[in-house]
Enzyme design. Sequence first.
Site, short mmCIF file in Angstrom:
data_model
loop_
_atom_site.label_atom_id
_atom_site.label_comp_id
_atom_site.label_asym_id
_atom_site.label_seq_id
_atom_site.Cartn_x
_atom_site.Cartn_y
_atom_site.Cartn_z
N CYS A 2 0.82 -1.21 0.00
CA CYS A 2 0.00 0.00 0.00
C CYS A 2 0.86 1.27 0.00
CB CYS A 2 -0.87 0.06 1.25
SG CYS A 2 -1.92 -1.35 1.48
N ARG A 27 5.24 0.04 -6.06
CA ARG A 27 5.21 -0.70 -4.81
C ARG A 27 4.27 -1.90 -4.88
NH1 ARG A 27 6.72 2.39 -0.23
NH2 ARG A 27 5.18 1.33 1.06
N TRP A 75 -3.10 -2.65 -1.33
CA TRP A 75 -2.68 -4.03 -1.62
C TRP A 75 -3.50 -4.88 -0.64
CZ3 TRP A 75 -0.18 -8.12 0.93
CH2 TRP A 75 0.41 -9.09 0.11
N ASN A 101 -1.98 1.85 5.98
CA ASN A 101 -1.11 0.73 5.57
C ASN A 101 -0.86 -0.11 6.81
OD1 ASN A 101 -0.87 2.05 3.18
ND2 ASN A 101 1.31 2.52 3.38
N GLY A 102 -0.76 -1.41 6.64
CA GLY A 102 -0.48 -2.28 7.79
C GLY A 102 -1.66 -3.18 8.07
N GLU A 490 17.50 -18.22 -6.83
CA GLU A 490 17.14 -16.89 -7.32
C GLU A 490 16.56 -16.98 -8.74
OE1 GLU A 490 16.68 -14.12 -6.12
OE2 GLU A 490 17.00 -12.60 -7.64
N LYS A 494 12.92 -15.58 -9.65
CA LYS A 494 12.72 -14.54 -10.68
C LYS A 494 11.68 -15.01 -11.70
CE LYS A 494 14.03 -11.53 -9.49
NZ LYS A 494 14.71 -11.45 -8.24
N GLU A 497 8.12 -15.12 -10.18
CA GLU A 497 7.58 -13.79 -9.88
C GLU A 497 6.98 -13.08 -11.07
OE1 GLU A 497 9.70 -11.18 -6.61
OE2 GLU A 497 11.13 -11.80 -8.11
N HIS A 513 17.52 -36.82 -5.47
CA HIS A 513 16.78 -37.26 -4.28
C HIS A 513 15.31 -36.83 -4.32
CE1 HIS A 513 20.56 -38.61 -2.64
NE2 HIS A 513 21.07 -37.46 -3.04
N LYS A 612 6.62 -4.30 -4.13
CA LYS A 612 8.06 -4.03 -4.11
C LYS A 612 8.59 -4.03 -2.68
CE LYS A 612 12.05 -2.89 -5.78
NZ LYS A 612 12.82 -4.04 -6.32
O1 M6R Z 1 13.33 -4.86 0.14
P1 M6R Z 1 13.79 -6.22 0.56
O2 M6R Z 1 15.12 -6.57 -0.02
O3 M6R Z 1 13.76 -6.41 2.03
O4 M6R Z 1 12.74 -7.21 -0.07
C1 M6R Z 1 12.76 -8.58 0.23
C2 M6R Z 1 11.88 -9.35 -0.70
O5 M6R Z 1 10.54 -8.95 -0.54
C3 M6R Z 1 12.27 -9.14 -2.16
O6 M6R Z 1 13.59 -9.50 -2.37
C4 M6R Z 1 11.36 -9.96 -3.09
O7 M6R Z 1 11.60 -11.32 -2.92
C5 M6R Z 1 11.61 -9.49 -4.52
N1 M6R Z 1 10.35 -9.32 -5.19
C6 M6R Z 1 12.49 -10.38 -5.28
O8 M6R Z 1 12.59 -10.08 -6.64
#
Ligand code: M6R
Length: 617
Positions: A2, A27, A75, A101-102, A490, A494, A497, A513, A612
Amino acid sequence: MCGIIGYIGGKQAAPVLIDGLKRMEYRGYDSAGIALINDDGKVDLRKRKGRVSVMASEIEADRFPAHMGIGHTRWATHGGVTDANAHPHTSSCGRFIMVHNGIIENYENMRSFLAGKGYTFSSETDSEALVNLISYHYDERTVDGAADRFMESVRKALLHVEGTYGIAVISPLYPNEIIVARKGSPLLIGIGNGERLVASDVSGFAGRAQNVIYLEDGQLACVKKDFCDIITNGKQEVECVIKEIDWELETAELGSYRHFMQKEIFEQRKAIENAIRGRISDDMSTAILSGLNMSANELRQIDRILFCACGTAWHACLVAEYLIEKYARIPVEVEYASEFRYSNPPLDKNTLVFVISQSGETIDTLEALREAKRKGFKTLAITNVVGSTIARESDGGLYQYSGKEVGVASTKAFTSQIVICLLIALYFGRMRDLSFSDGREIVEAIKSLPDLIDETLKQAPKVEQIAKKYAKYPDFLFLGRLEEYPIALEGALKLKEISYIHAEGYPAAEMKHGPIALVCPECPTVIFANSGEIFHKVISNAKEIGARNGPVIMITDSPESIDEGLADDIIAIPKSHSSVRTVLSTIPIQMLAYYIAVARGCDVDKPRNLAKSVTVE
Ligand code: M6R
């Protein structure tokens, strides 16, 4: 997650609020709204599910004259994505309007208490309970007659909240002030010339404020167009600490790129140069990390390091574990920040705690940091956002200086984090057993990185072709060994996501395994096969996949050593010192995810459901 925006000043508020909301779109959100109070006290409120532009199109038609108002991008947490659940929310009496927010954990109790007093609700949100509780306190005799009756009602209501909040509240009874407060969710006050803004992120100020006040947890502020008063929730006055905004750090334009993620992948040379600038000793054998705020003597006492983070930053911690254990021989543990807070692991007294967070606002990471501090540990942070809550609350740390990262999928921030962790490994290593010449070798490797990154990026057209070939496949495996295991994780993250393809990352040998059951012609495997002692072991794993008709996409620094037919597709990366290789291995998996998402027509920079900066637990 948010976004909050607020404006009070001499300009027409609606365009400022909409611009601020658009700047914070990155965000992640699913609905948007604004509320304005006109000079005559009349309230205008518009909120819609969907993009800011959907809601904004109605505003433009109406041309609101108001000079103050608040806005929000939601959000969804409590209640679906509907117009009714979008913010701002109004108390049932219509006198208070709030964005939040929260998460208010005890909102159900609040709602039933308020329902018993005749309050009504028109959304399923936790936030609506709070704005009605503010209204309830306004009518209580305890705040009646107080000069700051509005702020006092907000303060009293917040004393009953269990959970987290960043809020901005307005009222037609008080058309010259915005009340803001925070606990757990960021809230900033921007200072312009005869105008004030509030936002959950500096980018919401869109260059309109030159200075900023970061509200701390447990503080409330009454914001007027030319000043603001801050108090604690215990009613203590707080001195305003004003910081200058570095707009160069805070601005990001797309330029000729199609997406921010693409731009940020291609900015990695610059990001790495920034991460290492001024951090190499004159004799080129170690790092200079004065930001750690610890003496050499204190650092020598460290027996163990704990890293906490979430998502991509957690993968950077895993790379740090390999690098620090290898070069500094200090045992490292890595915990998900969200788990650390509640699992309460035993920690040796000479443990140093590091958190890594690009945004510096991730609530799980922030709470892990606070938990470690509460236990008396020295806490250090690696963050990209200057002035973020994690940066402010840690005992010391290292800024990444990667430049603003807008794409939800973290790219340049990740490789910068790896390089900073390598600097830490080098620094600790040189204080222990790493020789002068080994130190120099690592420094040379670090200094060679920018050119090697450029060379790796030249593979983009080839990766794009490969991406088009596999874009329709439903599952992917990513395999790597040792420090490339986190890069396999990673790669899978990626891809998930931004392209919504199911993907899993494993240590290459672990594949036998269980995950090998997934291998089939419809499940490509991306495998890292780089020179070194385990090269031939990984090659065997690739053969095992090929024998089961699984397509193999190989990322390797030794294409000349790969037998014909072993891999369906090869992405070559330049040869490099093993200390920096993860940086180069990462680039192809970022590009692969990016081009696959583009080929599938996905909204790369605003992937579904993602935010974000994750500011709720
Ligand atoms: O801002 P931060 O590095 O603390 O964020 C952590 C994760 O939310 C962030 O890395 C998330 O996994 C990304 N979308 C990865 O691409």
